[in-house]
Design a protein around this motif. Sequence first.
Motif, PDB file in Angstrom:
ATOM      1  N   SER A  79     -10.083   6.196   1.017  1.00  0.00           N
ATOM      2  CA  SER A  79     -10.219   5.569   2.334  1.00  0.00           C
ATOM      3  C   SER A  79     -11.290   6.313   3.113  1.00  0.00           C
ATOM      4  O   SER A  79     -11.857   7.307   2.641  1.00  0.00           O
ATOM      5  CB  SER A  79      -8.890   5.616   3.095  1.00  0.00           C
ATOM      6  OG  SER A  79      -8.525   6.959   3.376  1.00  0.00           O
TER       7      SER A  79
ATOM      8  N   LEU B 137       0.834   4.355  -2.679  1.00  0.00           N
ATOM      9  CA  LEU B 137       0.744   5.741  -2.238  1.00  0.00           C
ATOM     10  C   LEU B 137       1.828   6.577  -2.900  1.00  0.00           C
ATOM     11  O   LEU B 137       1.560   7.659  -3.458  1.00  0.00           O
ATOM     12  CB  LEU B 137       0.861   5.802  -0.712  1.00  0.00           C
ATOM     13  CG  LEU B 137       0.875   7.183  -0.063  1.00  0.00           C
ATOM     14  CD1 LEU B 137      -0.512   7.813  -0.116  1.00  0.00           C
ATOM     15  CD2 LEU B 137       1.349   7.088   1.388  1.00  0.00           C
TER      16      LEU B 137
ATOM     17  N   LEU C  35      -6.145   6.926  -4.235  1.00  0.00           N
ATOM     18  CA  LEU C  35      -6.486   6.007  -3.156  1.00  0.00           C
ATOM     19  C   LEU C  35      -7.614   6.589  -2.309  1.00  0.00           C
ATOM     20  O   LEU C  35      -7.513   7.723  -1.834  1.00  0.00           O
ATOM     21  CB  LEU C  35      -5.263   5.735  -2.273  1.00  0.00           C
ATOM     22  CG  LEU C  35      -4.090   5.041  -2.969  1.00  0.00           C
ATOM     23  CD1 LEU C  35      -2.855   5.056  -2.079  1.00  0.00           C
ATOM     24  CD2 LEU C  35      -4.456   3.612  -3.365  1.00  0.00           C
TER      25      LEU C  35
ATOM     26  N   GLY D 275      -2.217  14.369   0.392  1.00  0.00           N
ATOM     27  CA  GLY D 275      -3.577  13.937   0.668  1.00  0.00           C
ATOM     28  C   GLY D 275      -4.284  14.855   1.629  1.00  0.00           C
ATOM     29  O   GLY D 275      -3.688  15.784   2.184  1.00  0.00           O
TER      30      GLY D 275
ATOM     31  N   SER E  59      -3.635  12.767  -4.085  1.00  0.00           N
ATOM     32  CA  SER E  59      -4.025  11.459  -4.604  1.00  0.00           C
ATOM     33  C   SER E  59      -4.575  10.550  -3.513  1.00  0.00           C
ATOM     34  O   SER E  59      -5.214   9.534  -3.820  1.00  0.00           O
ATOM     35  CB  SER E  59      -2.832  10.779  -5.284  1.00  0.00           C
ATOM     36  OG  SER E  59      -1.744  10.633  -4.380  1.00  0.00           O
ATOM     37  N   PHE E  60      -4.334  10.889  -2.252  1.00  0.00           N
ATOM     38  CA  PHE E  60      -4.822  10.084  -1.133  1.00  0.00           C
ATOM     39  C   PHE E  60      -5.923  10.861  -0.418  1.00  0.00           C
ATOM     40  O   PHE E  60      -5.687  11.970   0.086  1.00  0.00           O
ATOM     41  CB  PHE E  60      -3.673   9.757  -0.173  1.00  0.00           C
ATOM     42  CG  PHE E  60      -4.114   9.122   1.125  1.00  0.00           C
ATOM     43  CD1 PHE E  60      -5.036   8.087   1.144  1.00  0.00           C
ATOM     44  CD2 PHE E  60      -3.583   9.555   2.325  1.00  0.00           C
ATOM     45  CE1 PHE E  60      -5.439   7.506   2.344  1.00  0.00           C
ATOM     46  CE2 PHE E  60      -3.977   8.976   3.532  1.00  0.00           C
ATOM     47  CZ  PHE E  60      -4.905   7.953   3.540  1.00  0.00           C
TER      48      PHE E  60
ATOM     49  N   TRP F  32       0.830  -1.191   0.000  1.00  0.00           N
ATOM     50  CA  TRP F  32       0.000   0.000   0.000  1.00  0.00           C
ATOM     51  C   TRP F  32       0.870   1.249   0.000  1.00  0.00           C
ATOM     52  O   TRP F  32       0.546   2.238  -0.657  1.00  0.00           O
ATOM     53  CB  TRP F  32      -0.930   0.002   1.211  1.00  0.00           C
ATOM     54  CG  TRP F  32      -2.016   1.008   1.075  1.00  0.00           C
ATOM     55  CD1 TRP F  32      -3.221   0.858   0.473  1.00  0.00           C
ATOM     56  CD2 TRP F  32      -1.974   2.380   1.525  1.00  0.00           C
ATOM     57  NE1 TRP F  32      -3.929   2.036   0.509  1.00  0.00           N
ATOM     58  CE2 TRP F  32      -3.195   2.976   1.148  1.00  0.00           C
ATOM     59  CE3 TRP F  32      -1.020   3.134   2.206  1.00  0.00           C
ATOM     60  CZ2 TRP F  32      -3.488   4.304   1.433  1.00  0.00           C
ATOM     61  CZ3 TRP F  32      -1.302   4.470   2.481  1.00  0.00           C
ATOM     62  CH2 TRP F  32      -2.531   5.037   2.099  1.00  0.00           C
TER      63      TRP F  32
ATOM     64  N   CYS G 184       4.102  11.005   2.904  1.00  0.00           N
ATOM     65  CA  CYS G 184       2.937  11.783   2.490  1.00  0.00           C
ATOM     66  C   CYS G 184       2.735  12.949   3.448  1.00  0.00           C
ATOM     67  O   CYS G 184       2.888  12.791   4.666  1.00  0.00           O
ATOM     68  CB  CYS G 184       1.708  10.875   2.502  1.00  0.00           C
ATOM     69  SG  CYS G 184       0.135  11.683   2.095  1.00  0.00           S
TER      70      CYS G 184
END
Length: 256
Positions: free
Chosen positions: A18, A10, A16, A210, A228-229, A6, A169
């Motif tokens: 969540s 990332l 992604l 993110g 992107s997260f 994962w 991140c």
Amino acid sequence: MSSLTWRQRLLDGEPLLSSFIKTPAHAGIEIAGGAGLDAVVLDAEHAAFTGSSLDIALLACRAAAVAGLVRVPDSRPGTLLQALDLGAAGLVLPHITQADQAREIVAATRYRDGNRGFSNSPRAGGYGALPLARHVDFHDGRAALICQIEDASALSQLEQIAAVDGVDCLFVGRADLAVSLRRFDLDHPEVEQATLHTLQVARRAGKAAGLFVADLKDVPRYAAHGASFFILGSDQALLRTGWTAQAQAFRPLFAR
């Protein structure tokens, strides 16, 4: 299912999705995995997770084949170690404001070039199945380290934090950031500017970017600036929204 970790997904900038899990129970996690989420974030900072409930929740993540991230309540080595030993795929780290703070966290999560305490007896070590050297090789750098930027004091240190080797991140916590800036409005221009700047700094440093969003409609705006997260809502928010809509639709059925 991807063969990449994962963390690698990332870092590759894969989109992604969540959601926060704030109810310490396995069923919601299993539903999230079946629904196709890329990860769930077990909120041990703001929800009533104990060591035992965190253990069961991460077991449910494994059963549902969904990455289990843990938002830890603090950055003490013992807190980080517990989440990693139980099998967390990543750590969401609140209130990161300095590069030195991030370096200490990285060191606490690494065996080589760090000081992570060793035990292969928990879930992460296969309950003793992984020999020492293999365990170290497998786990060093496996879990994603996601630094939450949610303090005004962090904004002048973004480049230094992003440059720390092992930080994967920069993640904007807009609510805490708004409070720290004394704006009390997620859409205030100063909050928005700080959010976009953080995302851009992360991407320039080659790190993932993110943030939390309450609504899917906000995703394209921030994706255009490198995010992107995404953590989208929570289990409790989905229940509240769904039940509220049902209740509001139900009453008129009996109106005279």
